[in-house]
Design a protein around this motif. Structure first.
Motif, PDB file in Angstrom:
ATOM      1  N   GLU A  73       4.247   5.692  -5.487  1.00  0.00           N
ATOM      2  CA  GLU A  73       4.379   5.626  -6.936  1.00  0.00           C
ATOM      3  C   GLU A  73       3.538   6.695  -7.639  1.00  0.00           C
ATOM      4  N   PHE A  74       2.475   7.162  -7.003  1.00  0.00           N
ATOM      5  CA  PHE A  74       1.668   8.219  -7.612  1.00  0.00           C
ATOM      6  C   PHE A  74       2.425   9.549  -7.652  1.00  0.00           C
ATOM      7  N   PHE A  75       3.431   9.696  -6.807  1.00  0.00           N
ATOM      8  CA  PHE A  75       4.242  10.909  -6.783  1.00  0.00           C
ATOM      9  C   PHE A  75       5.587  10.712  -7.468  1.00  0.00           C
ATOM     10  N   ARG A  76       6.016   9.476  -7.565  1.00  0.00           N
ATOM     11  CA  ARG A  76       7.339   9.171  -8.094  1.00  0.00           C
ATOM     12  C   ARG A  76       7.306   9.093  -9.618  1.00  0.00           C
ATOM     13  N   VAL A  89       0.837  -1.207   0.000  1.00  0.00           N
ATOM     14  CA  VAL A  89       0.000   0.000   0.000  1.00  0.00           C
ATOM     15  C   VAL A  89       0.870   1.256   0.000  1.00  0.00           C
ATOM     16  N   PHE A  90       1.863   1.296   0.887  1.00  0.00           N
ATOM     17  CA  PHE A  90       2.730   2.474   0.980  1.00  0.00           C
ATOM     18  C   PHE A  90       3.499   2.703  -0.319  1.00  0.00           C
ATOM     19  N   ASP A 150      -1.180   7.255 -17.995  1.00  0.00           N
ATOM     20  CA  ASP A 150      -0.109   8.112 -17.492  1.00  0.00           C
ATOM     21  C   ASP A 150       0.015   7.975 -15.982  1.00  0.00           C
ATOM     22  N   TRP A 151      -0.222   6.713 -15.470  1.00  0.00           N
ATOM     23  CA  TRP A 151      -0.172   6.526 -14.025  1.00  0.00           C
ATOM     24  C   TRP A 151       0.352   5.167 -13.584  1.00  0.00           C
ATOM     25  N   LEU A 152       0.177   4.106 -14.389  1.00  0.00           N
ATOM     26  CA  LEU A 152       0.559   2.757 -13.955  1.00  0.00           C
ATOM     27  C   LEU A 152       2.057   2.542 -14.138  1.00  0.00           C
ATOM     28  N   THR A 153       2.739   2.216 -13.054  1.00  0.00           N
ATOM     29  CA  THR A 153       4.186   2.008 -13.092  1.00  0.00           C
ATOM     30  C   THR A 153       4.533   0.561 -12.757  1.00  0.00           C
ATOM     31  N   MET A 154       5.770   0.197 -13.039  1.00  0.00           N
ATOM     32  CA  MET A 154       6.240  -1.139 -12.702  1.00  0.00           C
ATOM     33  C   MET A 154       6.172  -1.372 -11.195  1.00  0.00           C
ATOM     34  N   GLY A 155       6.486  -0.343 -10.407  1.00  0.00           N
ATOM     35  CA  GLY A 155       6.408  -0.478  -8.961  1.00  0.00           C
ATOM     36  C   GLY A 155       5.014  -0.846  -8.484  1.00  0.00           C
ATOM     37  N   MET A 156       3.996  -0.278  -9.098  1.00  0.00           N
ATOM     38  CA  MET A 156       2.613  -0.612  -8.743  1.00  0.00           C
ATOM     39  C   MET A 156       2.293  -2.056  -9.103  1.00  0.00           C
TER      40      MET A 156
END
Length: 269
Positions: free
Chosen positions: A219-222, A213-214, A234-240
């Motif tokens: 990731e929304f800011f990174r 969760v953290f 323009d929002w889904l990252t590998m970290g997510m």
């Protein structure tokens, strides 16, 4: 608005030997985990100084080998193909938490089999200790000036030099956000939760779910890795993508743990 202090990534130079802050953060993280492990062992009939030291050795190998291999596999495989020696250049940054987690899990499994403990009992003991290393690692990222967040005009944005555009710009200091959430907040949560007897596996489950969760929040800011970009929209990252299974597995593990009558973790206080 504040500015990045441009910290020299080399903490100390001794001739040809350069000691990097990033490497020192790992030493600090392991050292703090060892001390906290010894403290927890004092109230346990299962753990002692030797077991804590041996466990730390297994986990340290898992963190370094798994973290670096995970980064290469998930984030920079093409760079590894171009320069295979980059696999051992840990001082340059580029460590994957998710790869390190897999490495630590393997290390815990081997240790648990060696000393005759269950994997869940070992994982419950380790979980609160890991957060100190996460905190130190994110501070190392900040010192290295890597893993910045998105461009922002927010009051907590930081002025940093962007080599791509060749000028100063405001970005979220997401390394510090992750140090706060994944390090300090998660440590307090797990230390409090594990301070009383809990079902075996539930502490490890809480670690997985809360970290996931953290990490997704951060990731929304990174900003995503430049060579990967966003995986969707323009929002889904590998970290997510890598963190979502952690949440599901962690919650599932907690539900399973609480359905096992009388199964209390052996390291519980």
């Amino acid at each position: 608005m504040w500015s990045y202090p441009e910290i020299n990534p080399v903490a100390l130079s001794l001739g040809a030997l350069a000691i990097h802050w990033y490497g020192l953060m790992y030493v600090i993280g392991f050292g703090a985990a060892w001390l906290l492990g010894l403290y927890r062992a004092q109230s346990s009939s299962v753990w002692d100084k030797d077991k804590v030291g041996d466990l730390l050795f297994y986990c340290a190998l898992g963190v370094v080998l798994g973290g670096r291999m995970g980064y290469v596999l998930f984030y920079d495989f093409s760079g590894f193909v171009a320069n295979p020696l980059s696999l051992v250049m840990v001082w340059q940054g580029g460590m994957s938490f998710h790869g390190g987690l897999l490495g630590v899990t393997l290390g815990m499994f081997l240790f648990a089999r060696k000393v005759g403990l269950s994997l869940f009992s070992v994982a419950d003991f380790v979980a609160p200790l890991v957060t100190i290393g996460l905190f130190a690692g994110r501070i190392g990222n900040f010192i290295n000036g890597e893993l910045w967040g998105k461009i922002t005009d927010s009051s907590w944005g930081m002025w940093v030099y962007d080599p791509v555009i060749g000028e100063m710009i405001q970005k979220y200091p997401t390394q510090l956000l992750q140090a706060l959430l994944e390090g300090l907040v998660l440590f307090v949560l797990l230390w409090w939760y594990s301070s009383k007897p809990r079902p075996s596996g539930s502490v490890a489950g809480l670690f997985l779910a809360a970290y996931g969760v953290f990490r997704i929040v951060a990731e929304f800011f990174r900003a995503p890795d430049a060579h990967l970009g966003y995986l969707a929209g323009d929002w889904l990252t590998m970290g997510m993508v890598l963190s979502l299974p952690m949440i599901l597995i962690g919650l599932g593990l907690m539900v399973w743990a609480y359905k096992q009558p009388g199964l209390v973790s052996k390291e519980a206080k």
